[in-house]
Design a protein around this motif. Structure first.
Motif, PDB file in Angstrom:
ATOM      1  N   PRO A 114      31.785  -4.994 -38.468  1.00  0.00           N
ATOM      2  CA  PRO A 114      31.788  -4.158 -37.599  1.00  0.00           C
ATOM      3  C   PRO A 114      32.323  -2.763 -37.395  1.00  0.00           C
ATOM      4  O   PRO A 114      31.994  -1.923 -37.011  1.00  0.00           O
ATOM      5  N   GLU A 115      33.687  -3.132 -38.167  1.00  0.00           N
ATOM      6  CA  GLU A 115      34.557  -1.737 -38.130  1.00  0.00           C
ATOM      7  C   GLU A 115      34.198  -0.822 -39.072  1.00  0.00           C
ATOM      8  O   GLU A 115      34.625   0.437 -39.088  1.00  0.00           O
ATOM      9  N   ARG A 116      33.082  -0.870 -39.913  1.00  0.00           N
ATOM     10  CA  ARG A 116      32.554   0.039 -40.842  1.00  0.00           C
ATOM     11  C   ARG A 116      31.176   0.693 -40.374  1.00  0.00           C
ATOM     12  O   ARG A 116      30.671   1.652 -41.183  1.00  0.00           O
ATOM     13  N   VAL A 117      30.699   0.367 -39.153  1.00  0.00           N
ATOM     14  CA  VAL A 117      29.408   0.686 -38.784  1.00  0.00           C
ATOM     15  C   VAL A 117      29.683   1.636 -37.580  1.00  0.00           C
ATOM     16  O   VAL A 117      30.148   1.287 -36.506  1.00  0.00           O
ATOM     17  N   ALA A 118      29.286   2.995 -37.784  1.00  0.00           N
ATOM     18  CA  ALA A 118      29.285   3.884 -36.687  1.00  0.00           C
ATOM     19  C   ALA A 118      28.187   4.017 -35.643  1.00  0.00           C
ATOM     20  O   ALA A 118      27.987   4.203 -34.533  1.00  0.00           O
ATOM     21  N   GLY A 119      26.750   3.533 -36.263  1.00  0.00           N
ATOM     22  CA  GLY A 119      25.767   3.180 -35.690  1.00  0.00           C
ATOM     23  C   GLY A 119      24.567   2.778 -36.470  1.00  0.00           C
ATOM     24  O   GLY A 119      24.711   2.548 -37.702  1.00  0.00           O
ATOM     25  N   LEU A 120      23.739   2.073 -35.794  1.00  0.00           N
ATOM     26  CA  LEU A 120      22.745   0.964 -36.416  1.00  0.00           C
ATOM     27  C   LEU A 120      21.389   1.275 -36.006  1.00  0.00           C
ATOM     28  O   LEU A 120      20.988   1.402 -34.901  1.00  0.00           O
ATOM     29  N   ALA A 121      20.513   1.739 -37.128  1.00  0.00           N
ATOM     30  CA  ALA A 121      19.035   1.991 -36.734  1.00  0.00           C
ATOM     31  C   ALA A 121      18.374   0.710 -37.485  1.00  0.00           C
ATOM     32  O   ALA A 121      18.593   0.842 -38.867  1.00  0.00           O
ATOM     33  N   LEU A 122      17.638  -0.131 -36.701  1.00  0.00           N
ATOM     34  CA  LEU A 122      17.038  -1.329 -37.325  1.00  0.00           C
ATOM     35  C   LEU A 122      15.629  -0.896 -37.179  1.00  0.00           C
ATOM     36  O   LEU A 122      14.993  -1.073 -35.961  1.00  0.00           O
ATOM     37  N   SER A 222      27.205 -10.390 -31.519  1.00  0.00           N
ATOM     38  CA  SER A 222      28.305  -9.965 -31.959  1.00  0.00           C
ATOM     39  C   SER A 222      28.251  -8.686 -32.314  1.00  0.00           C
ATOM     40  O   SER A 222      29.248  -7.853 -32.861  1.00  0.00           O
ATOM     41  N   ILE A 223      27.295  -7.951 -32.643  1.00  0.00           N
ATOM     42  CA  ILE A 223      26.943  -6.447 -33.102  1.00  0.00           C
ATOM     43  C   ILE A 223      27.442  -5.650 -31.923  1.00  0.00           C
ATOM     44  O   ILE A 223      26.880  -5.860 -31.046  1.00  0.00           O
ATOM     45  N   ARG A 224      28.574  -4.678 -32.216  1.00  0.00           N
ATOM     46  CA  ARG A 224      28.993  -3.828 -31.298  1.00  0.00           C
ATOM     47  C   ARG A 224      28.760  -2.455 -31.388  1.00  0.00           C
ATOM     48  O   ARG A 224      28.714  -1.807 -30.610  1.00  0.00           O
ATOM     49  N   ALA A 225      27.846  -2.068 -32.695  1.00  0.00           N
ATOM     50  CA  ALA A 225      27.744  -0.843 -32.985  1.00  0.00           C
ATOM     51  C   ALA A 225      26.653  -0.245 -31.882  1.00  0.00           C
ATOM     52  O   ALA A 225      25.630  -0.877 -31.621  1.00  0.00           O
ATOM     53  N   ARG A 226      26.642   0.928 -31.640  1.00  0.00           N
ATOM     54  CA  ARG A 226      25.485   1.509 -30.902  1.00  0.00           C
ATOM     55  C   ARG A 226      24.297   1.444 -31.902  1.00  0.00           C
ATOM     56  O   ARG A 226      24.074   1.768 -33.288  1.00  0.00           O
ATOM     57  N   THR A 227      23.074   0.730 -31.461  1.00  0.00           N
ATOM     58  CA  THR A 227      21.970   0.071 -31.940  1.00  0.00           C
ATOM     59  C   THR A 227      20.814   0.742 -31.273  1.00  0.00           C
ATOM     60  O   THR A 227      20.448   0.336 -30.280  1.00  0.00           O
ATOM     61  N   VAL A 228      19.708   1.115 -32.279  1.00  0.00           N
ATOM     62  CA  VAL A 228      18.556   1.549 -31.701  1.00  0.00           C
ATOM     63  C   VAL A 228      17.531   0.598 -32.657  1.00  0.00           C
ATOM     64  O   VAL A 228      17.630   0.532 -33.902  1.00  0.00           O
ATOM     65  N   VAL A 229      16.562   0.106 -31.963  1.00  0.00           N
ATOM     66  CA  VAL A 229      15.611  -0.822 -32.605  1.00  0.00           C
ATOM     67  C   VAL A 229      14.125   0.023 -32.413  1.00  0.00           C
ATOM     68  O   VAL A 229      13.761   0.218 -31.363  1.00  0.00           O
ATOM     69  N   VAL A 230      13.626   0.081 -33.734  1.00  0.00           N
ATOM     70  CA  VAL A 230      12.336   0.951 -33.916  1.00  0.00           C
ATOM     71  C   VAL A 230      11.508   0.070 -34.615  1.00  0.00           C
ATOM     72  O   VAL A 230      11.620  -0.126 -35.692  1.00  0.00           O
ATOM     73  N   THR A 231      10.231   0.232 -33.861  1.00  0.00           N
ATOM     74  CA  THR A 231       9.193  -0.591 -34.863  1.00  0.00           C
ATOM     75  C   THR A 231       7.927   0.333 -34.145  1.00  0.00           C
ATOM     76  O   THR A 231       7.717   0.795 -33.203  1.00  0.00           O
ATOM     77  N   GLY A 232       6.668   0.198 -35.243  1.00  0.00           N
ATOM     78  CA  GLY A 232       5.237   0.573 -34.753  1.00  0.00           C
ATOM     79  C   GLY A 232       4.826  -0.354 -34.160  1.00  0.00           C
ATOM     80  O   GLY A 232       4.822  -1.601 -34.182  1.00  0.00           O
ATOM     81  N   ARG A 233       3.852   0.216 -33.097  1.00  0.00           N
ATOM     82  CA  ARG A 233       3.093  -0.759 -32.271  1.00  0.00           C
ATOM     83  C   ARG A 233       1.995  -1.657 -33.019  1.00  0.00           C
ATOM     84  O   ARG A 233       1.781  -2.805 -32.617  1.00  0.00           O
TER      85      ARG A 233
END
Length: 525
Positions: A114-122, A222-233
């Motif tokens: 977690p300490e290496r992740v500035a932000g997460l796009a899943l 436990s994921i604490r990074a700012r996270t955006v989850v993106v997917t197509g309909r």
């Protein structure tokens, strides 16, 4: 040439050649392709390159990277290579964008590091891969022709998807992917001319694993990074149901559904995809003011903090008021105005106590302990640091606990308790390497320099000062006010004892050390 210079680069990690490509400008964002085994070019995003320094690895086993090592696993091997890449890039934290299988890797990386992740796009991914996942994929593929009743090729795509024959070899794998690629789009046939070049160029490598079952759901919280989850309909494999699992499991995450996309939303709705990922760059006041302070711009910190205090008071938001007052108190510490620092910290503590949120007490209590330390009232400083440690332990804030024990060690040092100080510094050093607190590395150098100076080992103190200055420069930061005092004390003593020439020699030797060489401990130990 910098490891982040535009162009193609390669290095060796775990005995395997890793090739990666760099383009764009801004915060570092590593984009991990899916598959596993699909070549990276499909994921390239010129739009993102206008806002991020994009790093596109060629996943091991594909392209010009080396083959998968013997015993490679479906997720962990890639996580290890991703960590090596971020280390090689020389950045403390990177934003991650993981597409499909790359998103599975991104989840595990964010859980383990977690300490290496500035932000997460899943992006178009899933937290679980099991028999039910594959059954759902097969059912959605079988229904594909009904979505396109007037397109004969749609039935052909579905037939290839339903073929149970195992395909082996890079050529055959690539041919199959090209045959089924239309199913990955919401409307491939209506935009065929636009997407046909990808179909003609996409490459797949035959990578094999003994098992592919994954279930990250129990650990998503436990994921604490700012996270955006993106997917197509219309993503037949990792659609809204999978995205919702991720969104529900990751605290504070944002869910973005691309209404006219399938599995390749960055190609089908590029503007909407860009906006979704750019959300990672929205920085809170807390993050922005702390970054500005660590870079030494006290004037900017005051401007930001005063505005935030005014805003928070008008809005009745104690958290913003406390954070603004805390930032102002730190500037006062840096200017050696201990009276003002104490007044601001006490005001912030009063606001925190009235709010009933004990988490808000942590920052002002830290400043109050630092005031006592810098004023030379070491018994009071010890009392305040112990109270701060107890609070952070109660809140479960392990990194803050580690930081306050580090500060307490200096108090023991100046009270003449050298053995206790040495013990606290050693315990803290072990915690940093064991837990992977890489942002704390420069402070280990300060601790080592101070302890060496107290022991009269001024050559080591000089080396550790060189290490410290280099470590702070690498992250583009300056020491906190109390730590700056410790560095100055050790530096003055070393120069006086060694003379300028010998000091410079030892200093230079320390400046080139990495953390493992400097302290003789490996990460994870």
């Amino acid at each position: 040439m910098s490891n982040l210079s535009p162009g193609t680069h390669a290095f060796t990690a775990h005995g395997v050649r890793q090739v990666y490509h760099v383009a764009g400008d801004g915060p570092v964002l590593v984009a991990h392709a899916g598959g596993p085994g699909v070549g990276w070019p499909y994921l390239r995003s010129p739009r993102l390159e206008q806002h991020f320094t994009m790093v596109y690895p060629e996943p091991v086993g594909t392209g010009d990277s080396g083959p998968l090592p013997t015993g490679a696993t479906y997720v962990d091997t890639y996580v290890e290579m991703l960590l090596s890449l971020i280390d090689h890039l020389g950045v403390e934290k990177a934003h991650l964008l993981g597409h499909s299988h790359g998103g599975v890797i991104g989840q595990r990386f964010a859980i383990r590091h977690p300490e290496r992740v500035a932000g997460l796009a899943l992006y178009s991914t899933t937290p679980v891969i099991d028999a039910a996942f594959w059954a759902a994929v097969a059912a959605n593929a079988a229904a594909y022709p009904a979505r396109h009743p007037h397109v004969p090729e749609a039935a052909e795509v579905a037939a290839v998807m339903a073929d149970p024959q195992v395909v082996r070899g890079d050529v055959a794998k690539t041919a199959r992917m090209r045959a089924v690629l239309p199913i990955y789009f919401a409307d491939y046939w209506g935009r065929r001319a636009e997407f046909e070049p990808l179909r003609d160029s996409i490459q797949v490598w035959d990578v094999r694993f003994d098992a592919s079952d994954v279930d990250h759901r129990p650990e998503l919280a436990s994921i604490r990074a700012r996270t955006v989850v993106v997917t197509g309909r219309h993503d037949f494999a990792c659609g809204p149901d999978r995205a919702t699992m991720l969104h529900d499991g990751i605290p504070g995450s944002r869910l973005v559904l691309l209404e006219h996309s399938g599995h390749f939303g960055h190609l089908e709705e590029p503007a909407e995809f860009l906006a979704a990922v750019l959300w990672l760059r929205d920085v809170s006041f807390q993050d922005a003011v702390r970054t500005t302070f660590r870079r030494g711009d006290s004037a900017a910190v005051l401007t930001m903090a005063e505005a935030e205090v005014a805003r928070a008071r008008a809005a009745g938001e104690p958290a913003g008021e406390v954070e603004g007052l805390y930032a102002m108190a730190r500037v006062a510490l840096r200017g050696d105005d201990l009276v003002r620092a104490e007044d601001l910290a006490r005001t912030a503590l009063d606001v925190a106590v009235r709010s009933g949120d004990r988490r808000l007490e942590e920052r002002p209590r830290h400043v109050l302990a630092a005031v006592a330390r810098l004023s030379g009232d070491y018994p009071l400083a010890r009392e305040r640091y112990l109270a701060s440690i107890a609070l952070n332990e109660q809140l479960g804030q392990d990194e803050h606990v580690n930081a306050e024990y580090y500060n307490l060690a200096f108090i023991e040092l100046y009270l003449g308790n050298l053995d206790r100080a040495r013990e606290l510094f050693a315990e803290g050093r072990e915690r940093v390497f064991r837990a992977g607190y890489r942002n704390f590395v420069p402070y280990l150098g300060i601790a080592a320099a101070a302890m060496a100076a107290a022991d009269g080992d001024h050559p080591r103190a000089a080396r550790m000062i060189g290490f410290t200055d280099s470590a702070f420069a690498a992250v583009r930061q300056v020491p906190d006010p109390d730590d700056a005092v410790e560095v100055a004390r050790a530096r003055t003593a070393a120069v006086a004892a060694l003379g300028q020439d010998r000091y410079a020699f030892d200093y230079a030797g320390g400046a080139v050390l990495d953390p493992v060489a400097a302290f003789g401990i490996s990460w994870g130990e």
